[in-house]
Design a protein around this motif. Structure first.
Motif, mmCIF file in Angstrom:
data_model
loop_
_atom_site.group_PDB
_atom_site.id
_atom_site.type_symbol
_atom_site.label_atom_id
_atom_site.label_comp_id
_atom_site.label_asym_id
_atom_site.label_seq_id
_atom_site.Cartn_x
_atom_site.Cartn_y
_atom_site.Cartn_z
ATOM 1 N N ASN A 1 25.351 33.687 63.614
ATOM 2 C CA ASN A 1 26.288 34.558 64.185
ATOM 3 C C ASN A 1 26.731 35.695 62.968
ATOM 4 N N ALA A 2 26.192 37.021 63.292
ATOM 5 C CA ALA A 2 26.313 37.879 62.289
ATOM 6 C C ALA A 2 27.364 38.394 61.860
ATOM 7 N N THR A 3 28.775 38.241 62.796
ATOM 8 C CA THR A 3 30.282 38.638 62.542
ATOM 9 C C THR A 3 30.926 37.587 61.847
ATOM 10 N N SER A 4 30.451 36.213 62.437
ATOM 11 C CA SER A 4 30.955 35.147 61.623
ATOM 12 C C SER A 4 30.440 35.154 60.231
ATOM 13 N N ARG A 5 29.400 35.385 59.969
ATOM 14 C CA ARG A 5 28.507 35.345 58.746
ATOM 15 C C ARG A 5 29.338 36.153 57.764
ATOM 16 N N GLN A 6 29.554 37.520 58.403
ATOM 17 C CA GLN A 6 30.154 38.569 57.535
ATOM 18 C C GLN A 6 31.727 37.965 57.184
ATOM 19 N N VAL A 7 32.371 37.587 58.079
ATOM 20 C CA VAL A 7 33.590 37.227 57.820
ATOM 21 C C VAL A 7 33.902 35.966 56.831
ATOM 22 N N THR A 8 33.006 35.290 57.065
ATOM 23 C CA THR A 8 32.763 33.899 56.040
ATOM 24 C C THR A 8 32.380 34.529 54.638
ATOM 25 N N PHE A 9 31.661 35.379 54.593
ATOM 26 C CA PHE A 9 31.208 36.050 53.300
ATOM 27 C C PHE A 9 32.290 36.514 52.575
ATOM 28 N N SER A 10 32.965 37.497 53.482
ATOM 29 C CA SER A 10 34.301 38.288 52.804
ATOM 30 C C SER A 10 35.384 37.151 52.265
ATOM 31 N N LYS A 11 35.658 36.371 52.877
ATOM 32 C CA LYS A 11 36.540 35.190 52.694
ATOM 33 C C LYS A 11 36.111 34.376 51.408
ATOM 34 N N ARG A 12 34.961 33.808 51.497
ATOM 35 C CA ARG A 12 34.557 33.011 50.386
ATOM 36 C C ARG A 12 34.265 33.948 49.022
ATOM 37 N N ARG A 13 33.874 35.175 49.108
ATOM 38 C CA ARG A 13 33.751 36.044 48.028
ATOM 39 C C ARG A 13 35.141 36.296 47.460
ATOM 40 N N ASN A 14 36.112 36.496 48.329
ATOM 41 C CA ASN A 14 37.323 36.838 47.561
ATOM 42 C C ASN A 14 38.168 35.553 47.095
ATOM 43 N N GLY A 15 37.935 34.423 47.740
ATOM 44 C CA GLY A 15 38.258 33.209 46.997
ATOM 45 C C GLY A 15 37.449 33.135 45.698
ATOM 46 N N LEU A 16 36.357 33.233 45.774
ATOM 47 C CA LEU A 16 35.584 33.055 44.281
ATOM 48 C C LEU A 16 36.083 33.980 43.270
ATOM 49 N N LEU A 17 36.158 35.158 43.760
ATOM 50 C CA LEU A 17 36.741 36.128 42.681
ATOM 51 C C LEU A 17 38.208 35.540 42.211
ATOM 52 N N LYS A 18 38.984 35.195 43.028
ATOM 53 C CA LYS A 18 40.264 34.889 42.734
ATOM 54 C C LYS A 18 40.252 33.660 41.817
ATOM 55 N N LYS A 19 39.168 32.668 42.066
ATOM 56 C CA LYS A 19 39.260 31.585 41.135
ATOM 57 C C LYS A 19 38.797 31.878 39.877
ATOM 58 N N ALA A 20 37.829 32.844 39.658
ATOM 59 C CA ALA A 20 37.227 33.431 38.326
ATOM 60 C C ALA A 20 38.482 34.034 37.657
ATOM 61 N N TYR A 21 39.254 34.660 38.152
ATOM 62 C CA TYR A 21 40.362 35.332 37.387
ATOM 63 C C TYR A 21 41.322 34.179 37.071
ATOM 64 N N GLU A 22 41.592 33.186 37.919
ATOM 65 C CA GLU A 22 42.609 32.114 37.529
ATOM 66 C C GLU A 22 41.955 31.272 36.484
ATOM 67 N N LEU A 23 40.793 31.224 36.410
ATOM 68 C CA LEU A 23 40.148 30.362 35.315
ATOM 69 C C LEU A 23 40.201 31.138 34.072
ATOM 70 N N SER A 24 39.815 32.326 33.947
ATOM 71 C CA SER A 24 39.971 33.223 32.943
ATOM 72 C C SER A 24 41.598 33.384 32.254
ATOM 73 N N VAL A 25 42.604 33.246 33.097
ATOM 74 C CA VAL A 25 43.768 33.324 32.734
ATOM 75 C C VAL A 25 44.350 31.940 32.226
ATOM 76 N N LEU A 26 44.132 30.892 33.113
ATOM 77 C CA LEU A 26 44.665 29.724 32.746
ATOM 78 C C LEU A 26 44.144 29.219 31.519
ATOM 79 N N CYS A 27 42.769 29.170 31.396
ATOM 80 C CA CYS A 27 42.041 28.511 30.047
ATOM 81 C C CYS A 27 41.525 29.532 29.111
ATOM 82 N N ASP A 28 42.108 30.698 29.217
ATOM 83 C CA ASP A 28 41.467 31.745 28.223
ATOM 84 C C ASP A 28 39.987 31.633 28.160
#
Length: 96
Positions: free
Chosen positions: A13-40
């Motif tokens: 489903n194209a709509t579900s795929r886009q929603v999943t991409f957006s959510k997972r993209r934002n989660g991945l960007l957040k994890k990258a930021y957290e890793l950079s801050v917490l672990c320098d």
């Protein structure tokens, strides 16, 4: 409540795929930021959407360095794109 294990296959489903991409993209960007801050750690992340839009995260300390490395690798990878990446590589739209 426990969530079931997600089966790793393409979402049809194209709509579900886009929603999943957006959510997972934002989660991945957040994890990258957290890793950079917490672990320098020096973290750089590049994501291309299915339509070729670029999303990126980089610590300021490595932003220029990673861009230089990316430009050097881009030429190398373009020569070997079919062998290394196969069909998935063709979806990426390179912009100069």
């Amino acid at each position: 409540m426990v969530r079931g294990k997600t089966q790793m296959k393409r979402i049809e489903n194209a709509t579900s795929r886009q929603v999943t991409f957006s959510k997972r993209r934002n989660g991945l960007l957040k994890k990258a930021y957290e890793l950079s801050v917490l672990c320098d750690a020096e973290v750089g992340l590049i994501i291309f959407s299915p339509r070729g839009k670029l999303y990126e995260f980089a610590r300021p300390s490595i932003a220029n360095k990673s861009l230089q490395v990316w430009k050097k690798r881009k030429g190398f990878l373009n020569q070997r794109k079919e062998r290394c990446w196969g069909k998935a590589w063709n979806r990426v739209q390179w912009q100069n």
